[in-house]
Design a protein around this motif. Structure first.
Motif, PDB file in Angstrom:
ATOM      1  N   LYS A 243       8.541  -2.990 -12.837  1.00  0.00           N
ATOM      2  CA  LYS A 243       8.197  -3.261 -11.180  1.00  0.00           C
ATOM      3  C   LYS A 243       7.129  -4.649 -11.314  1.00  0.00           C
ATOM      4  O   LYS A 243       6.830  -4.950 -12.485  1.00  0.00           O
ATOM      5  N   PRO A 275       7.748   0.823  -6.292  1.00  0.00           N
ATOM      6  CA  PRO A 275       7.181   1.671  -5.407  1.00  0.00           C
ATOM      7  C   PRO A 275       7.600   1.255  -3.953  1.00  0.00           C
ATOM      8  O   PRO A 275       7.836   0.234  -3.682  1.00  0.00           O
ATOM      9  N   ASP A 277       5.763   2.470  -1.169  1.00  0.00           N
ATOM     10  CA  ASP A 277       4.596   2.696  -0.120  1.00  0.00           C
ATOM     11  C   ASP A 277       3.481   1.868  -0.648  1.00  0.00           C
ATOM     12  O   ASP A 277       2.482   1.941   0.187  1.00  0.00           O
ATOM     13  N   ARG A 278       3.541   0.762  -1.233  1.00  0.00           N
ATOM     14  CA  ARG A 278       2.395  -0.117  -1.654  1.00  0.00           C
ATOM     15  C   ARG A 278       2.760  -1.525  -0.930  1.00  0.00           C
ATOM     16  O   ARG A 278       3.584  -2.105  -1.018  1.00  0.00           O
ATOM     17  N   GLU A 279       1.613  -2.006   0.091  1.00  0.00           N
ATOM     18  CA  GLU A 279       1.766  -2.969   0.649  1.00  0.00           C
ATOM     19  C   GLU A 279       2.254  -4.260  -0.036  1.00  0.00           C
ATOM     20  O   GLU A 279       3.009  -4.982   0.209  1.00  0.00           O
ATOM     21  N   TYR A 280       1.385  -4.577  -1.076  1.00  0.00           N
ATOM     22  CA  TYR A 280       1.768  -5.966  -1.846  1.00  0.00           C
ATOM     23  C   TYR A 280       2.662  -5.766  -3.021  1.00  0.00           C
ATOM     24  O   TYR A 280       3.414  -6.724  -3.066  1.00  0.00           O
ATOM     25  N   TYR A 281       3.000  -4.525  -3.465  1.00  0.00           N
ATOM     26  CA  TYR A 281       3.939  -4.455  -4.536  1.00  0.00           C
ATOM     27  C   TYR A 281       5.022  -3.470  -4.128  1.00  0.00           C
ATOM     28  O   TYR A 281       5.597  -3.078  -5.208  1.00  0.00           O
ATOM     29  N   ASN A 282       5.368  -3.453  -2.918  1.00  0.00           N
ATOM     30  CA  ASN A 282       6.535  -2.504  -2.588  1.00  0.00           C
ATOM     31  C   ASN A 282       7.851  -3.344  -2.972  1.00  0.00           C
ATOM     32  O   ASN A 282       7.798  -4.255  -3.296  1.00  0.00           O
TER      33      ASN A 282
END
Length: 420
Positions: A243, A275, A277-282
């Motif tokens: 990821k 992921p 649900d993570r803003e920057y790493y979605n």
């Protein structure tokens, strides 16, 4: 010319002018006329110099434009060459086993990145989409550090897929040091055993999946890395990426370079466990920016899919792949634990987990294109030999001495060894 020279008049124009006729008397008109001539000559010299400079500038500009055009053509040819290589190219190798079976090696950036899960997804996707019957599919893990049953080994047993979950090469505790002492099979012998095992498995199969071990260079100390094995078999590789964006791209480029060093085709990548649900790493942003990179800089490397992290499956495969010597080979006085080669099938709960992942895989991965690319004809290259021991090292190997696994592993574990 700069000095006003002409073929019919080899002397400067101001020197070739007729001398003024002197007039009687103390005053003469020579001085004013000479000043005008000198000024005119100076202007001619300056004008000629500027004209010469302009010619030089035009020439340099022309050369620069030509160099830029050649460089653009060079970049175009590199991109074109990458595309040609991926479609059946000079770096690609044809299967050395048969030309009727589609082979894919699944290799990952590291342990726990999801290689076996991707194998599960491919196997399940083939069955779900009716691309082949169970008896037309094979699965093999030619080299391994773990001998416990895994989700994919149980899936094969449950669905009647012929498999070799523990291949000819096992990196048990103390293995590599024993190899370097010349107490094990040679590199050539191990690669030949892998070849024979896969060749036997492939009979009558449409698809055979080869599950890699660890990261691409695992086993290189013995000349049996994932790249060595893929080169020996003549099969292409699918990379499982991690990821993120920067690290995902950087590690993929490193892995591509390692396989290409051994003449192995890298079809492309599937990025796993992203992921949601993570803003920057979605998942959406990682897919967007990783896609930007490969579209611009390596368009021949295909991105077959981005699979989201599934909450219900977190840690599902950790116990079977833990690199513990105790788990892999217990002492003699301990009860023998089940191995992947045993007839261990999935429980009802494991079947639900497997189906959950297979459904996510089929939704997010272009499996039909992957299988088509893997089955495309490729030109053959000679096997690139590993630059380590193709023969046993000198010393103990001269006498043909082979030390048993039990004695090597027992000694290694007694000194604190945790891996191969």
């Amino acid at each position: 010319g700069i000095l006003g020279l002409r073929p019919e008049n080899p002397h400067p124009s101001f020197l070739a002018m007729p001398s003024p006729t002197p007039t009687p008397g103390p005053s003469s008109t020579t001085s004013p006329s000479l000043g005008v001539v000198i000024a005119a000559a100076t202007s001619a010299v300056v004008a000629g110099a500027f004209a010469g400079l302009a010619v030089m500038v035009r020439s340099e500009r022309k050369e620069r434009v030509e160099l830029e055009a050649r460089f653009e053509k060079f970049k175009y040819n590199i991109t074109k060459d990458r595309i040609r290589r991926s479609n059946g190219s000079q770096l690609s190798t044809v299967s050395r086993i048969n030309n009727t079976t589609t082979f894919i090696m699944i290799s990952g950036d590291s342990s726990q990145v999801g290689k076996s899960s991707i194998c599960l997804g491919v196997l399940g996707g083939i069955l779900k989409n009716n691309y082949a019957k169970p008896e037309e599919i094979g699965y093999v893990k030619p080299a391994t550090q773990c001998e416990k049953p895994t989700m994919v080994s149980k899936f094969c047993r449950t669905h009647g897929i012929e498999s070799i979950p523990i291949g000819p090469i096992v990196f048990f505790s103390g293995f590599t040091r024993s190899f370097l002492r010349g107490e094990q099979r040679t590199t050539e012998e191990m690669l030949n055993e892998v070849f024979d095992a896969v060749k036997k498995l492939a009979r009558g199969k449409k698809f055979v999946l080869v599950d890699g071990v660890g990261f691409p260079s695992v086993g290189s100390i013995c000349g049996v890395s994932n790249a060595n094995i893929a080169s020996k078999l003549g099969i292409p590789v699918l990379l499982v990426g991690k990821k993120g964006v920067g690290e995902a791209v950087d590690s993929t480029n490193r892995n591509i370079a390692y396989f290409e060093k051994y003449g192995v085709t890298v079809l492309g990548s599937i990025f796993n466990k992203l992921p949601v649900d993570r803003e920057y790493y979605n998942k959406a942003k990682c897919q967007e920016y990783v896609g930007y990179y490969f579209k611009q800089y390596n368009p021949s490397h295909k991105l077959y899919g981005f699979i989201p992290e599934i909450e219900a499956l977190k840690g599902a495969n950790k116990p079977p792949t833990a690199p513990s010597s105790e788990e892999r080979a217990p002492d003699e006085n301990k009860q023998r634990k089940l191995k992947a080669s045993d007839d261990v099938k999935m429980t009802e709960e494991e079947s639900k987990r497997a189906n959950t992942f297979i459904n996510a895989f089929c939704k997010n991965v272009n499996l039909s294109v992957l299988l088509k690319d893997a089955s495309s004809p490729r030109s053959e290259l000679p096997i690139l030999q590993p630059n380590v021991h193709s023969k046993s090292v000198e010393g103990l190997a001269k006498s043909g001495l082979r030390v048993s696994r039990d004695s090597i592993e027992s000694a290694a574990k007694g000194k604190g060894a945790k891996g191969g």
